[in-house]
Design a protein around this motif. Sequence first.
Motif, mmCIF file in Angstrom:
data_model
loop_
_atom_site.group_PDB
_atom_site.id
_atom_site.type_symbol
_atom_site.label_atom_id
_atom_site.label_comp_id
_atom_site.label_asym_id
_atom_site.label_seq_id
_atom_site.Cartn_x
_atom_site.Cartn_y
_atom_site.Cartn_z
ATOM 1 N N ASN A 99 40.335 -14.682 37.615
ATOM 2 C CA ASN A 99 40.149 -15.031 38.829
ATOM 3 C C ASN A 99 39.020 -15.847 39.035
ATOM 4 O O ASN A 99 38.313 -16.272 38.070
ATOM 5 C CB ASN A 99 39.686 -13.709 39.631
ATOM 6 C CG ASN A 99 40.750 -12.608 40.002
ATOM 7 O OD1 ASN A 99 41.856 -13.100 40.092
ATOM 8 N ND2 ASN A 99 40.505 -11.219 39.954
ATOM 9 N N ARG A 103 32.707 -13.804 39.734
ATOM 10 C CA ARG A 103 33.397 -12.595 39.488
ATOM 11 C C ARG A 103 32.790 -11.662 38.896
ATOM 12 O O ARG A 103 33.503 -10.542 38.597
ATOM 13 C CB ARG A 103 34.861 -13.012 38.839
ATOM 14 C CG ARG A 103 34.541 -13.689 37.384
ATOM 15 C CD ARG A 103 35.780 -14.478 36.832
ATOM 16 N NE ARG A 103 35.599 -14.779 35.685
ATOM 17 C CZ ARG A 103 36.404 -15.400 34.941
ATOM 18 N NH1 ARG A 103 37.792 -15.745 35.573
ATOM 19 N NH2 ARG A 103 36.084 -15.779 33.802
ATOM 20 N N ARG A 116 35.459 -8.647 39.052
ATOM 21 C CA ARG A 116 36.929 -8.934 39.445
ATOM 22 C C ARG A 116 37.473 -10.120 38.529
ATOM 23 O O ARG A 116 37.940 -10.884 38.915
ATOM 24 C CB ARG A 116 37.077 -9.311 40.904
ATOM 25 C CG ARG A 116 36.045 -10.482 41.501
ATOM 26 C CD ARG A 116 36.328 -10.855 43.023
ATOM 27 N NE ARG A 116 35.580 -11.803 43.353
ATOM 28 C CZ ARG A 116 34.544 -11.580 43.830
ATOM 29 N NH1 ARG A 116 33.769 -10.489 44.064
ATOM 30 N NH2 ARG A 116 33.806 -12.764 44.184
ATOM 31 N N ASN A 181 41.796 -5.408 39.465
ATOM 32 C CA ASN A 181 41.621 -6.798 40.011
ATOM 33 C C ASN A 181 43.039 -7.646 39.392
ATOM 34 O O ASN A 181 42.984 -8.770 39.395
ATOM 35 C CB ASN A 181 40.629 -7.558 38.942
ATOM 36 C CG ASN A 181 39.217 -6.600 39.083
ATOM 37 O OD1 ASN A 181 39.113 -6.478 40.462
ATOM 38 N ND2 ASN A 181 38.580 -6.389 38.354
ATOM 39 N N GLY A 262 36.165 -5.915 44.043
ATOM 40 C CA GLY A 262 36.334 -5.817 42.424
ATOM 41 C C GLY A 262 35.995 -4.181 42.116
ATOM 42 O O GLY A 262 35.933 -3.308 42.920
#
Length: 355
Positions: A99, A103, A116, A181, A262
């Motif tokens: 991602n 994150r 995440r 995720n 997340g």
Amino acid sequence: MYKLIKPILFQFDPEKAHGMTIDALKFVQRHSKLLPVVRQLFHYENPILKQNIKGISFPNPIALAAGFDKSCEVPKALENAGFGALELGGITPKPQPGNPKPRMYRLVEDDAIINRMGFNNIGMNKALSNLRKYSYKIPVGLNIGVNKLTPYEERYQDYIRVIDTFKNDVTFFTVNISSPNTENLQSFHDKDEFSQLCSAIQSYKIKHDISVPIFIKLTSDLDLPGLGRMLDPIVETFDGIILANTTQQRDNLHSTNRSEAGGLSGRPLFERNLEMINYTYKKTNGQFLIIGTGGIFDTDDVIMMLRHGASLVQIYSSLVFEGPGLTKKLNKSLTQYLESHGYNHVSEIIGLDVK
Ligand SMILES: Cc1cc2nc3c(=O)[nH]c(=O)nc-3n(C[C@H](O)[C@H](O)[C@H](O)COP(=O)(O)O)c2cc1C
């Protein structure tokens, strides 16, 4: 030592700090004379902690959880850092970036992390060549995920692809259906999806006569009836269960960044995961391997997880907050606990608190 380094590391974005840690471990790995130094600092050995489970010899019950070394870049350095086993990955068949950043978040007031990442990794072929550069004296397992772009109906085949690629190179596999995720990954917890996955794994195992143990890792967000419904197929198909991955719940948190999307790991997971472990041990009459993870920070946490039914535990978040000296500290004080309470071996306390 970590007390000095931690404030500096915590000045950096968490993923950047993690990258710096991996770089330091790469340096150690490249300079093999440093490996015994790391071992001297972090390793603790005692026969009271050594277990043979599923034909695998674990020198101690404190293992590294998945997600720390996602692309199998530093297994040789980690081998010397005091763990009883390593779980590398999550690896997917194809490389993928994960991602967008940022994150990963530290929730300092809660001893927790939100991530995440989205299975960022270099893909199975490159990861395998990383792993093959060395041989290992402790169990090295692999956590498996699914590529983001794999079509929905073919997702279970991603697990099989990775198993097939690594079957001669790892000590165990973990089928990870619990990352929040990757879109729809957790739908593998649903009955039909899960039985399709189990059938695929069973037929693969029979066809290829594969003896490497395969574990399954579930989400912490599964309620006990849901867990209960999954246990029969799990016992039929898998060799052990990892309880449990991160949660999407955000109850009772104090850090300002607690609402980031997340999976939440660290201290807030502990009670919930302990309950899942206890329940599973009871339902399987103590006959099925349970590996506990989630919020283990000190020896009392380890002892509680073992006494509630886990045979091994895995840590990640506490390493970020407490530093690499934690493995030795946990192993030493677990030994002291066992000896001072008259136990001859760590296996004697497994499941003792399950009524
Ligand atoms: C940054 C980060 C990345 C993670 N990546 C994975 C992963 O790829 N696969 C997996 O099964 N678990 C992954 N986890 C979950 C951990 O393996 C572990 O189960 C969870 O963090 C609970 O343990 P802890 O409280 O000691 O961190 C990750 C955790 C963190 C913090």
